[in-house]
Scaffold this motif. Structure first.
Motif, PDB file in Angstrom:
ATOM      1  N   LEU A  85      28.923  43.897 -61.025  1.00  0.00           N
ATOM      2  CA  LEU A  85      28.121  43.562 -62.210  1.00  0.00           C
ATOM      3  C   LEU A  85      27.270  42.313 -62.007  1.00  0.00           C
ATOM      4  CD1 LEU A  85      30.645  44.302 -65.113  1.00  0.00           C
ATOM      5  CD2 LEU A  85      28.721  45.690 -64.347  1.00  0.00           C
ATOM      6  N   THR A  88      23.622  41.956 -63.478  1.00  0.00           N
ATOM      7  CA  THR A  88      23.337  41.568 -64.861  1.00  0.00           C
ATOM      8  C   THR A  88      22.792  40.141 -64.929  1.00  0.00           C
ATOM      9  OG1 THR A  88      25.635  40.856 -65.174  1.00  0.00           O
ATOM     10  CG2 THR A  88      25.080  43.121 -65.799  1.00  0.00           C
ATOM     11  N   PRO A 218      21.555  47.537 -59.217  1.00  0.00           N
ATOM     12  CA  PRO A 218      22.362  47.813 -60.412  1.00  0.00           C
ATOM     13  C   PRO A 218      23.319  48.981 -60.184  1.00  0.00           C
ATOM     14  CG  PRO A 218      20.030  47.592 -60.974  1.00  0.00           C
ATOM     15  CD  PRO A 218      20.112  47.675 -59.484  1.00  0.00           C
ATOM     16  N   ILE A 234      29.613  44.158 -70.268  1.00  0.00           N
ATOM     17  CA  ILE A 234      28.220  43.747 -70.059  1.00  0.00           C
ATOM     18  C   ILE A 234      27.695  43.025 -71.301  1.00  0.00           C
ATOM     19  CG2 ILE A 234      25.857  44.591 -69.778  1.00  0.00           C
ATOM     20  CD1 ILE A 234      26.969  46.775 -67.960  1.00  0.00           C
TER      21      ILE A 234
END
Length: 547
Positions: A85, A88, A218, A234
């Motif tokens: 992640l 992000t 991503p 997220i």
């Protein structure tokens, strides 16, 4: 209310500054700029000295965002999903910059805090809503900072009560000196302390190649079966990185530091410095957690930031665990600084109280009382036996996510108000990007609210919400584009002389006239926020009561 103050460096009728302590020499932690210094900066040395004097607002607001809540959120992301992640953070960089650039522009140009501008330009309801919501949310956020302090000091083997009282005393005393420069020096020293995560990163040895890949590519880990869980995480990353208190803090701190439009480019450089530090810190936390728990029985079983320190010790040794705990303690204290100040500034600005770190306690009693009262109350709550600390942490993240869209909407509207910003108003590209960001934040807010009300929400339901919000966004964009094409074409914005332009006193400005579409949108936003807040609070209370 305090009398309006005139800045002697600009025409008398053009100042809206409410506290005369906000006018004068810039006395930063790393340098001074005299009020009458209007000379052009030539040469690298002169520019560097000016930048050092200006550095502070952007750096502190960004590093303060990597607080106790951020340690928990980034640590959970790394422990549960490795570094998948990290992307992000890259997507959040332009969001962080655009939002904070707009508030620093508002602060430097207007000399008036964010809450006061909302009150004066949008009426008493929204002004009261913004201050009350900020006060409650910040009070809860402060509790999470003291939870972080207890976790860090608990790992270090220090007594809980003494540690919390000492931390509260340090936080209060640092602001009570009556010297802006002394406070900023303490804050910047704490910002430097956040870099302790860097040696921990090298001690733990995450896979740099994997991190580089995940930073730019991503991916949604876990497959469709975990989509709902990953989406909520997220949203947590977005909520902890783009928090409402940041907007109020940055604008008021820029004003208190006496930064004016002629130093805008240096303040933007300060903001980029802060963004760089916050992204490095967040990435380091994810990488540290991923490397520490990968391949162990505790991978995917996140507890809290204190548990991260214990895991780091087991993986990389006692020194690494101690440095991580000190970094957590440092982050919690600087977060408490910033959150408390943002509230005290906002209340002082709205109620017309003296509100400046340049003043001693006698010169701004209400301002310092709000600051100290918040810190003391948060410390007391943490020390109450049986306090639902985990629930409070969850509540802060949820309410921050729910309320964030409203803060961004008002920011966008204020930055298009020509009476407020004159030649500094947004351009079309900034408006388009910010409007898209607001749309994404509204979508995330709706998903978060739904997940709190329906804990067993499915991935399909989340996708349906995203699709519905996407359709609404396309329709809104189409409506705005049609209005732009068919409406009266406005003259290009004249940006000449903007380095010396300041907003006139608020009472001399005409109230903005809202178009029908904007009234409908604001009404819908008001309804959603009230309903969502009430439902979320009811849900949290029921959980606390064990129902």
């Amino acid at each position: 209310m305090t009398d309006l103050i005139t800045d002697p460096t600009i025409p008398a009728q053009r100042s809206a500054v409410l506290d005369d302590a906000h006018i004068g020499d810039i006395r930063g932690a790393l340098g001074t700029i005299k009020q009458d210094d209007h000379g052009e900066r030539r040469g690298l040395s002169a520019k560097l000295k000016t930048l050092l004097a200006i550095v502070g607002p952007g750096l502190i607001v960004m590093v303060g965002d990597n607080d106790a809540g951020a340690f928990a959120t980034y640590g959970q992301a790394g422990q549960n999903y490795g570094t998948s992640l990290l992307w992000t953070l890259l997507l959040l960089v332009p969001v962080l910059y655009v939002n904070q650039e707009m508030v620093l522009r508002l602060g430097a140009v207007t000399g008036v805090g964010h809450a006061r501008l909302i009150l004066e330009r949008f009426g008493k309801f929204w002004g009261a809503f913004s201050v009350i919501d900020l006060f409650l949310l910040n009070a809860l956020t402060l509790v999470t900072e003291f939870i972080g302090i207890t976790l860090a000091t608990g790992y270090l083997g220090l007594p809980k009560v003494a540690s919390v009282i000492l931390a509260a005393a340090i936080i209060i005393a640092s602001a009570f000196t009556g010297s802006f420069r002394r406070f900023e020096r303490v804050a910047i020293a704490l910002c430097a302390g956040s870099l302790l995560l860097v040696p921990v990163y090298f001690m733990v040895h995450p896979k740099s190649s994997q991190m580089a890949h995940d930073f730019v590519v991503p991916a949604i880990p876990g497959g469709s079966g975990e989509l709902a869980t990953v989406m909520l995480l997220i949203i947590g990353i977005v909520g902890t990185t783009v928090a409402p208190w940041q907007l109020f803090f940055q604008q008021s701190y820029v004003i208190d530091k006496r930064i004016t439009p002629r130093f805008m480019k240096y303040e933007k450089a300060d903001l980029w410095l802060g963004i760089g530090v916050v992204v490095i810190g967040a990435a380091a936390m994810m990488g540290i957690a991923a490397a520490t728990f990968a391949g162990t029985g505790r991978f995917g079983d996140f507890t809290d930031a204190g548990g991260l320190a214990t895991g780091i010790e087991a993986h990389a040794g006692k020194l690494a665990g101690v440095l991580f705990a000190i970094a957590l303690l440092d982050a919690s204290i600087i977060g408490a600084f910033a959150v408390s100040l943002s509230t005290a500034y906002a209340i002082g600005d709205v109620l017309g109280m003296k509100h400046s770190l340049h003043r001693g306690i006698k010169g701004a009693k209400g301002f310092y009382a709000v600051y100290a009262g918040l810190v003391a109350a948060a410390a007391a709550i943490v020390l109450i036996p049986g306090s639902p600390l985990g629930l409070l942490t969850e509540g802060v993240q949820t309410l921050a996510g729910v309320l964030l869209p409203s803060a961004s909407v008002f920011l966008l509207l204020l930055c298009n108000d020509k009476q407020v910003l004159g030649p500094w108003v947004n351009g079309p590209k900034t408006n388009a990007f910010t409007a898209a960001v607001v749309g994404v934040l509204v979508t995330l807010s709706v998903i978060l609210t739904a997940s709190v009300l329906f804990p067993d929400i499915t991935a399909g339901a989340i996708l349906d919400i995203m699709a519905a919000c996407g359709v609404a966004g396309v329709l809104a964009a189409g409506y705005a584009f049609t209005r732009l094409r068919t409406g009266t074409k406005e003259d290009p914005i004249d940006r000449t002389g903007r380095d010396s332009w300041r907003m006139p006193p608020l009472e001399t400005l005409a109230r903005p006239v809202m178009a029908t579409g904007r009234k409908i949108g604001m009404g819908a936003l008001r309804t959603y926020l009230l309903v969502a807040m009430v439902l979320v609070v009811i849900k949290l209370v029921r959980v606390a009561l064990g129902q």
